[in-house]
Design a protein around this motif. Structure first.
Motif, PDB file in Angstrom:
ATOM      1  N   GLY A 292      24.550  48.245   9.444  1.00  0.00           N
ATOM      2  CA  GLY A 292      25.958  48.596   9.483  1.00  0.00           C
ATOM      3  C   GLY A 292      26.488  49.133   8.159  1.00  0.00           C
ATOM      4  O   GLY A 292      25.717  49.465   7.242  1.00  0.00           O
TER       5      GLY A 292
ATOM      6  N   ALA B  24      25.416  43.606   7.847  1.00  0.00           N
ATOM      7  CA  ALA B  24      26.106  42.984   8.978  1.00  0.00           C
ATOM      8  C   ALA B  24      26.165  41.468   8.865  1.00  0.00           C
ATOM      9  O   ALA B  24      27.025  40.823   9.478  1.00  0.00           O
ATOM     10  CB  ALA B  24      25.434  43.392  10.288  1.00  0.00           C
TER      11      ALA B  24
ATOM     12  N   HIS C 210      33.313  46.637   9.675  1.00  0.00           N
ATOM     13  CA  HIS C 210      32.972  45.334   9.099  1.00  0.00           C
ATOM     14  C   HIS C 210      34.243  44.506   8.870  1.00  0.00           C
ATOM     15  O   HIS C 210      35.285  45.034   8.478  1.00  0.00           O
ATOM     16  CB  HIS C 210      32.243  45.532   7.771  1.00  0.00           C
ATOM     17  CG  HIS C 210      31.336  44.392   7.420  1.00  0.00           C
ATOM     18  ND1 HIS C 210      31.804  43.132   7.093  1.00  0.00           N
ATOM     19  CD2 HIS C 210      29.967  44.321   7.337  1.00  0.00           C
ATOM     20  CE1 HIS C 210      30.778  42.344   6.816  1.00  0.00           C
ATOM     21  NE2 HIS C 210      29.656  43.038   6.959  1.00  0.00           N
TER      22      HIS C 210
END
Length: 459
Positions: free
Chosen positions: A67, A25, A111
């Motif tokens: 993530g 992330a 993302h």
């Protein structure tokens, strides 16, 4: 096409494990030196181009506790890392290029950036993967799919109650042949839905033992009532090590296997649409560039026994012809592997006729075996060991009458157009005489006649 070159796997130096690991992330173009530790949650097939450069690419998705991010490998990096990277395993990765994400190809990944491997990229396996989560699902019960918007992506888990045969269709959009397989999934709601797998997922799927199928990012549509299909960004796992798998397995083995499930995928059966060959040619079925389908009651006039078999890859559902290496091994260019054995597959040409005309048709494995009444493997062994029995198989099938389902399409070979007719199913008329007589009776009545029941005898 030449086989894809396979580079030696990257040597593990252990240099990345000593680096400071950055969460996915936190990756931005402003971070110069970084290393991520992440699990490969999915890996695409290799896309290649048939030109002098022989370019190829594949993409894979990475997950850590912060993530997900998508990564793509081109050319040399594709050859170097494709076989090295395995789904569900954890790796260290460093020195890849970071650029704004192309949301068209990122599926459910949120993302803002994506990675591209380059000649400086380093990837090493990580043995300590306990801190990295596995693929995260947000499962929807199959019974809830009917009331959902039929334009989105969903996560579904279910027991594979039934798996269809591998099917090949011609894509109008991409002008190439695609492979597909339909699965029937059921869960504790005792509701059943059809999931269509495409490409390598369809080819490699193993239905043995009624596996639990978990799919992330399946496309939900109202095709055939309500159905699911895999896409380029879908992630498929068989028997994942999660609680839902064990609950589903226990329910199915103790209750579900004996229950009649309710299907929300009501696939409409294609009508038999019986025609004579003269009618099919007059109506130009399959002659417009789109495949046409019809059924016919026809007699086999001629079977070509020469070149009716070929040696195929023994690997799963791969049907590619293998190359005899003349050293006791057989090579499959598609799988890029060598085997000590092969499987016989049938590809048979035959001339069939009704009272109006005749037609050359092609029968593949299952339909060829149905016509000949013998398996391709047995026929292959017989070809060299007992030529007389081999030829007798074809003689027995000649002049027999079959109900055949046909697929017709005008195709081009060497700039010459010709009709290609494939037998998708064949059954002897004698297998169901009552159904045959009912059809004849309906046709006579439709033409304004009155059938004579006493004379309606079929040999």
């Amino acid at each position: 096409m030449a086989a894809r070159p396979v580079a030696a796997p990257p040597a593990a130096t252990g240099q990345l494990s000593a680096q400071n690991v950055m969460p996915i992330a936190h990756l931005t173009p402003y971070a110069n030196k970084w290393t991520i530790k992440a699990r490969v949650t999915s890996k695409s097939d290799i896309r290649t181009w048939s030109n002098a450069r022989g370019e190829g690419l594949f993409s894979f998705e990475l997950l850590d506790e912060s993530g997900e991010i998508r990564c793509t490998a081109f050319k040399e990096q594709c050859d170097k890392f494709y076989d090295f990277l395995e789904p569900n395993k954890v790796y260290y990765l460093s020195q890849a290029s970071l650029k704004p994400a192309n949301k068209q190809f990122c599926g459910t990944i949120q993302h803002d950036f994506e990675l591209t491997l380059n000649h400086n990229s380093i990837i090493e396996p990580c043995m300590d993967d306990s801190s990295i989560p596995g693929m995260q699902f947000n499962f929807v019960p199959i019974s809830d799919l009917q009331t959902m918007e039929k334009t989105g992506l969903v996560d579904v888990i279910g027991v594979c109650k039934e798996a269809g045969d591998l099917d090949r269709i011609m894509s109008r959009k991409f002008s190439k042949e695609l492979t597909k397989r339909d699965l029937k999934l059921v869960d504790q709601s005792n509701t059943e839905v059809t999931l269509t797998l495409w490409g390598s997922q369809a080819e490699s799927f193993d239905a043995a033992g009624n596996p639990v199928v978990a799919i992330k990012g399946a496309r939900l549509s109202d095709f055939n009532g309500c159905s699911l299909s895999s896409g380029g960004n879908s992630k498929l796992q068989l028997n994942p090590d999660i609680d839902q798998t064990y609950k589903l397995k226990g329910w199915y083995e103790n209750e579900g296997v004996n229950m009649e499930s309710k299907s929300i995928s009501t696939r409409a059966a294609r009508p038999d649409n019986f025609k004579t060959f003269a009618q099919a040619k007059h109506e130009n079925i399959g002659g417009t560039g789109e495949p046409g389908y019809y059924s016919v009651c026809a007699t086999i006039l001629q079977l070509r026994s020469e070149n009716c078999l070929y040696q195929s890859c023994p690997n799963g559902d791969c049907k590619k012809k293998v190359i005899d290496q003349q050293n006791g091994t057989f090579r499959c260019e598609k799988c890029n592997e060598q085997f000590s054995e092969f499987r016989w597959r049938a590809l048979m040409q035959m001339n069939v006729a009704d009272m109006t005309d005749n037609q050359w048709v092609t029968a593949f494995q299952e339909t060829a075996e149905a016509v000949l009444g013998i398996s391709a493997d047995e026929l292959g062994r017989m070809r060299d060991s007992d030529p007389e029995r081999f030829q007798a198989v074809f003689n027995r099938a000649t002049f027999k009458q079959f109900n055949m389902k046909l697929r017709a399409k005008m195709e081009s070979y060497n700039d010459e157009s010709r009709m290609r007719v494939v037998v998708s199913a064949a059954a002897p008329v004698s297998a169901d005489l009552e159904a045959h007589k009912r059809r004849l009776r309906e046709e006579i009545i439709a033409m304004g006649g009155q059938p004579n029941e006493e004379k309606m005898v079929v040999d």
